[in-house]
Design a protein around this motif. Structure first.
Motif, PDB file in Angstrom:
ATOM      1  N   GLU A  26       0.832  -1.209  -0.124  1.00 14.91           N
ATOM      2  CA  GLU A  26      -0.054  -0.002  -0.163  1.00 14.91           C
ATOM      3  C   GLU A  26       0.862   1.018  -0.054  1.00 14.91           C
ATOM      4  OE1 GLU A  26      -3.125   2.424   2.887  1.00 14.91           O
ATOM      5  OE2 GLU A  26      -2.963   0.350   3.212  1.00 14.91           O
ATOM      6  N   VAL A  27       1.964   1.278   0.710  1.00  8.59           N
ATOM      7  CA  VAL A  27       2.935   2.278   1.156  1.00  8.59           C
ATOM      8  C   VAL A  27       3.779   2.576  -0.313  1.00  8.59           C
ATOM      9  CG1 VAL A  27       4.970   3.528   1.966  1.00  8.59           C
ATOM     10  CG2 VAL A  27       3.105   2.504   3.386  1.00  8.59           C
ATOM     11  N   LEU A  28       4.048   1.455  -0.909  1.00  9.05           N
ATOM     12  CA  LEU A  28       4.859   1.423  -2.243  1.00  9.05           C
ATOM     13  C   LEU A  28       3.811   2.100  -3.309  1.00  9.05           C
ATOM     14  CD1 LEU A  28       6.968  -1.595  -2.030  1.00  9.05           C
ATOM     15  CD2 LEU A  28       7.725   0.884  -1.761  1.00  9.05           C
ATOM     16  N   ASP A  29       2.745   1.605  -3.499  1.00  9.46           N
ATOM     17  CA  ASP A  29       1.711   1.959  -4.433  1.00  9.46           C
ATOM     18  C   ASP A  29       1.579   3.641  -4.314  1.00  9.46           C
ATOM     19  OD1 ASP A  29       1.513  -0.396  -5.409  1.00  9.46           O
ATOM     20  OD2 ASP A  29      -0.490  -0.946  -4.502  1.00  9.46           O
ATOM     21  N   SER A  32       4.715   5.394  -5.254  1.00 11.52           N
ATOM     22  CA  SER A  32       5.590   5.139  -6.670  1.00 11.52           C
ATOM     23  C   SER A  32       4.690   5.715  -7.824  1.00 11.52           C
ATOM     24  CB  SER A  32       5.528   3.646  -6.903  1.00 11.52           C
ATOM     25  OG  SER A  32       4.221   3.182  -7.097  1.00 11.52           O
ATOM     26  N   GLY A  33       3.659   6.231  -7.565  1.00 13.53           N
ATOM     27  CA  GLY A  33       2.882   7.100  -8.677  1.00 13.53           C
ATOM     28  C   GLY A  33       3.883   8.220  -9.202  1.00 13.53           C
ATOM     29  N   LYS A  34       3.537   8.295 -10.646  1.00 13.58           N
ATOM     30  CA  LYS A  34       4.452   9.187 -10.984  1.00 13.58           C
ATOM     31  C   LYS A  34       4.348  10.792 -10.652  1.00 13.58           C
ATOM     32  CE  LYS A  34       2.014  10.418 -15.318  1.00 13.58           C
ATOM     33  NZ  LYS A  34       1.900  10.575 -16.771  1.00 13.58           N
ATOM     34  N   LEU A 101      12.967   9.485   1.631  1.00  9.66           N
ATOM     35  CA  LEU A 101      12.369   9.171   0.347  1.00  9.66           C
ATOM     36  C   LEU A 101      13.048   9.835  -0.814  1.00  9.66           C
ATOM     37  CD1 LEU A 101      10.360   7.238  -0.891  1.00  9.66           C
ATOM     38  CD2 LEU A 101       8.422   9.157  -0.668  1.00  9.66           C
ATOM     39  N   HIS A 102      13.065  11.012  -0.717  1.00  8.87           N
ATOM     40  CA  HIS A 102      13.817  11.719  -1.640  1.00  8.87           C
ATOM     41  C   HIS A 102      15.280  11.179  -2.108  1.00  8.87           C
ATOM     42  CE1 HIS A 102      16.438  14.771  -3.215  1.00  8.87           C
ATOM     43  NE2 HIS A 102      15.525  15.258  -4.026  1.00  8.87           N
TER      44      HIS A 102
END
Length: 144
Positions: A26-29, A32-34, A101-102
């Motif tokens: 869920e977190v990765l989804d 990871s969105g553009k 994350l950056h």
């Protein structure tokens, strides 16, 4: 903008009654969105305003920018600060978690840059082999 369909809460599909079936996915989804990636990359440089993001990110609609900003704020990756001026000044800045994350995004982009020619060559080899295999399977005398 219409007030409909601007919420950021998700109706979580419960798998076998377990709402935490795959929290990592869920977190990765989400990240990871553009649009999320581009917003985090832009806001990590310095606090940014909505219109700056809109100009910086090609192809994003105002609605998608609004929804993505709200999602990132909800997830604790952005902080929205409203300054009491006329008109109101709203600035988005990244949290410590988003800064981490950056750094991960930058590492991934470095990897992609270093391996770009390898991936291109691998694709060409795969496509060439697939084309050769398809031509071998084609019956003799079949029209092309």
């Amino acid at each position: 903008m219409s007030q409909r369909n601007t919420g950021v809460t998700d109706q979580v599909a419960k798998v076998g009654g377990d709402e935490d079936a795959c929290p990592v996915r869920e977190v990765l989804d989400r990240i990871s969105g553009k649009w999320s990636i581009q917003i985090v990359l832009a806001a990590a440089e310095k606090p940014v305003r909505f219109t700056e993001l809109e100009r910086t990110i090609p192809g994003i609609s105002r609605r998608m920018l609004t929804l993505t900003l709200r999602s990132l704020e909800r997830d604790g990756l952005l902080v929205r600060t409203v300054y009491p001026t006329v008109p109101a000044k709203v600035v988005y800045s990244v949290t410590d978690s988003a800064r981490e994350l950056h750094d991960a995004f930058v590492t991934l982009m470095d990897w992609a840059e270093r391996n770009r020619s390898f991936v291109t060559a691998a694709r060409a080899a795969y496509d060439s082999a697939a084309l050769a295999a398809a031509q071998e399977e084609e019956p003799a005398g079949a029209a092309r």
